[in-house]
Design a protein around this motif. Structure first.
Motif, PDB file in Angstrom:
ATOM      1  N   PRO A  30       5.066 -10.583  -2.077  1.00 17.30           N
ATOM      2  CA  PRO A  30       4.478 -11.852  -2.502  1.00 17.30           C
ATOM      3  C   PRO A  30       5.571 -12.902  -2.671  1.00 17.30           C
ATOM      4  O   PRO A  30       6.756 -12.577  -2.747  1.00 17.30           O
ATOM      5  CB  PRO A  30       3.824 -11.498  -3.840  1.00 17.30           C
ATOM      6  N   ARG A  31       5.168 -14.144  -2.743  1.00 18.70           N
ATOM      7  CA  ARG A  31       6.147 -15.232  -2.897  1.00 18.70           C
ATOM      8  C   ARG A  31       7.021 -15.061  -4.147  1.00 18.70           C
ATOM      9  O   ARG A  31       8.184 -15.413  -4.141  1.00 18.70           O
ATOM     10  CB  ARG A  31       5.431 -16.579  -2.960  1.00 18.70           C
ATOM     11  N   PHE A  35       7.612  -7.557  -6.099  1.00 22.43           N
ATOM     12  CA  PHE A  35       7.712  -6.251  -5.456  1.00 22.43           C
ATOM     13  C   PHE A  35       7.859  -6.454  -3.959  1.00 22.43           C
ATOM     14  O   PHE A  35       7.576  -7.512  -3.421  1.00 22.43           O
ATOM     15  CB  PHE A  35       6.488  -5.370  -5.756  1.00 22.43           C
ATOM     16  N   GLU A  36       8.346  -5.414  -3.307  1.00 22.24           N
ATOM     17  CA  GLU A  36       8.386  -5.367  -1.851  1.00 22.24           C
ATOM     18  C   GLU A  36       7.621  -4.106  -1.482  1.00 22.24           C
ATOM     19  O   GLU A  36       7.950  -3.019  -1.961  1.00 22.24           O
ATOM     20  CB  GLU A  36       9.823  -5.283  -1.359  1.00 22.24           C
ATOM     21  N   LYS A  37       6.591  -4.270  -0.696  1.00 20.74           N
ATOM     22  CA  LYS A  37       5.744  -3.139  -0.324  1.00 20.74           C
ATOM     23  C   LYS A  37       5.975  -2.783   1.124  1.00 20.74           C
ATOM     24  O   LYS A  37       5.966  -3.650   1.986  1.00 20.74           O
ATOM     25  CB  LYS A  37       4.270  -3.475  -0.546  1.00 20.74           C
ATOM     26  N   PHE A  53       4.594 -16.561   3.750  1.00 22.55           N
ATOM     27  CA  PHE A  53       5.912 -16.109   3.310  1.00 22.55           C
ATOM     28  C   PHE A  53       6.301 -14.818   4.031  1.00 22.55           C
ATOM     29  O   PHE A  53       5.480 -13.952   4.259  1.00 22.55           O
ATOM     30  CB  PHE A  53       5.886 -15.878   1.794  1.00 22.55           C
ATOM     31  N   GLY A  54       7.572 -14.686   4.351  1.00 27.31           N
ATOM     32  CA  GLY A  54       8.114 -13.449   4.905  1.00 27.31           C
ATOM     33  C   GLY A  54       7.441 -13.014   6.186  1.00 27.31           C
ATOM     34  O   GLY A  54       7.118 -13.826   7.048  1.00 27.31           O
ATOM     35  N   LEU A  87      -1.516  -9.186  -2.968  1.00 26.46           N
ATOM     36  CA  LEU A  87      -1.363  -9.721  -1.606  1.00 26.46           C
ATOM     37  C   LEU A  87      -2.639 -10.418  -1.148  1.00 26.46           C
ATOM     38  O   LEU A  87      -2.573 -11.478  -0.518  1.00 26.46           O
ATOM     39  CB  LEU A  87      -0.974  -8.607  -0.627  1.00 26.46           C
ATOM     40  N   TRP A  88      -3.794  -9.872  -1.463  1.00 23.70           N
ATOM     41  CA  TRP A  88      -5.064 -10.519  -1.114  1.00 23.70           C
ATOM     42  C   TRP A  88      -5.140 -11.899  -1.757  1.00 23.70           C
ATOM     43  O   TRP A  88      -5.509 -12.870  -1.111  1.00 23.70           O
ATOM     44  CB  TRP A  88      -6.238  -9.711  -1.633  1.00 23.70           C
ATOM     45  N   GLU A  89      -4.822 -11.974  -3.047  1.00 26.49           N
ATOM     46  CA  GLU A  89      -4.911 -13.245  -3.773  1.00 26.49           C
ATOM     47  C   GLU A  89      -3.968 -14.280  -3.182  1.00 26.49           C
ATOM     48  O   GLU A  89      -4.331 -15.438  -3.002  1.00 26.49           O
ATOM     49  CB  GLU A  89      -4.618 -13.023  -5.254  1.00 26.49           C
ATOM     50  N   GLU A  90      -2.768 -13.859  -2.884  1.00 20.55           N
ATOM     51  CA  GLU A  90      -1.789 -14.792  -2.347  1.00 20.55           C
ATOM     52  C   GLU A  90      -2.145 -15.240  -0.930  1.00 20.55           C
ATOM     53  O   GLU A  90      -1.981 -16.391  -0.574  1.00 20.55           O
ATOM     54  CB  GLU A  90      -0.405 -14.166  -2.352  1.00 20.55           C
ATOM     55  N   GLU A  91      -2.618 -14.315  -0.130  1.00 20.19           N
ATOM     56  CA  GLU A  91      -2.955 -14.619   1.267  1.00 20.19           C
ATOM     57  C   GLU A  91      -4.297 -15.336   1.398  1.00 20.19           C
ATOM     58  O   GLU A  91      -4.608 -15.882   2.442  1.00 20.19           O
ATOM     59  CB  GLU A  91      -2.996 -13.329   2.096  1.00 20.19           C
ATOM     60  N   ARG A  92      -5.100 -15.258   0.335  1.00 21.12           N
ATOM     61  CA  ARG A  92      -6.441 -15.829   0.364  1.00 21.12           C
ATOM     62  C   ARG A  92      -7.275 -15.225   1.491  1.00 21.12           C
ATOM     63  O   ARG A  92      -8.146 -15.878   2.056  1.00 21.12           O
ATOM     64  CB  ARG A  92      -6.405 -17.356   0.448  1.00 21.12           C
TER      65      ARG A  92
END
Length: 152
Positions: A30-31, A35-37, A53-54, A87-92
């Motif tokens: 996430p931005r 964490f890094e998954k 991002f990334g 990740l879902w929330e950030e990516e929308r």
């Protein structure tokens, strides 16, 4: 019985058959970089989106797969759930995340691992994932017929 290598092989073959790019150990964060998954296997499509991002700037996740043993600790399912949810929330955008469970392991050092019947432990992990909100979908890796409905 199904080994971890069987699951990797099936997931790679099926992703390619669907004309998707398949990436093992797909690294996302996430931005906020809390964490890094590293997703065990990700089915992805190329995109260019400067607002992302990334690796998600270049790739859209179509489906994620976290391969685990049938006795995976329940708190590991909780970790997968919280990370995928973030990740879902950030990516929308939501992408399915499956956790297929293997029941045989050539890589395990304990020669007794996998000798018991896994049904009860698999059922517990399926129920735990549901209790956690169904963000991750735990599946018995011995029957991969559910894969037919993914990314159609």
């Amino acid at each position: 019985m199904v080994a971890i290598e069987d699951l990797y092989s099936t997931l790679i073959r099926e992703g390619v058959r669907r004309n998707l790019d398949v990436v093992a150990e797909f690294c996302v964060a996430p931005r906020n970089r809390l964490f890094e998954k590293k997703i065990d296997v990700a089915w992805v499509r190329k995109r260019e989106d400067a607002n992302r991002f990334g690796s998600l700037r270049r790739w859209q996740i179509v489906a994620a797969f976290e391969i685990e043993g049938y006795d995976v600790p329940l708190d590991r399912l909780e970790l997968h759930t919280s990370q995928i949810k973030q990740l879902w929330e950030e990516e929308r955008e939501c992408f399915p995340c499956f956790v297929p469970l293997y029941t045989w392991a050539f890589h395990r050092t304990n020669p007794e691992w996998g000798n018991d019947k896994p049904e009860r432990k698999i059922r517990q992990r399926v129920e735990e994932a549901r209790r956690l909100g169904g963000v991750v979908d735990v599946r018995d890796g011995r029957d991969m017929s559910w894969l037919d409905a993914v990314a159609r």
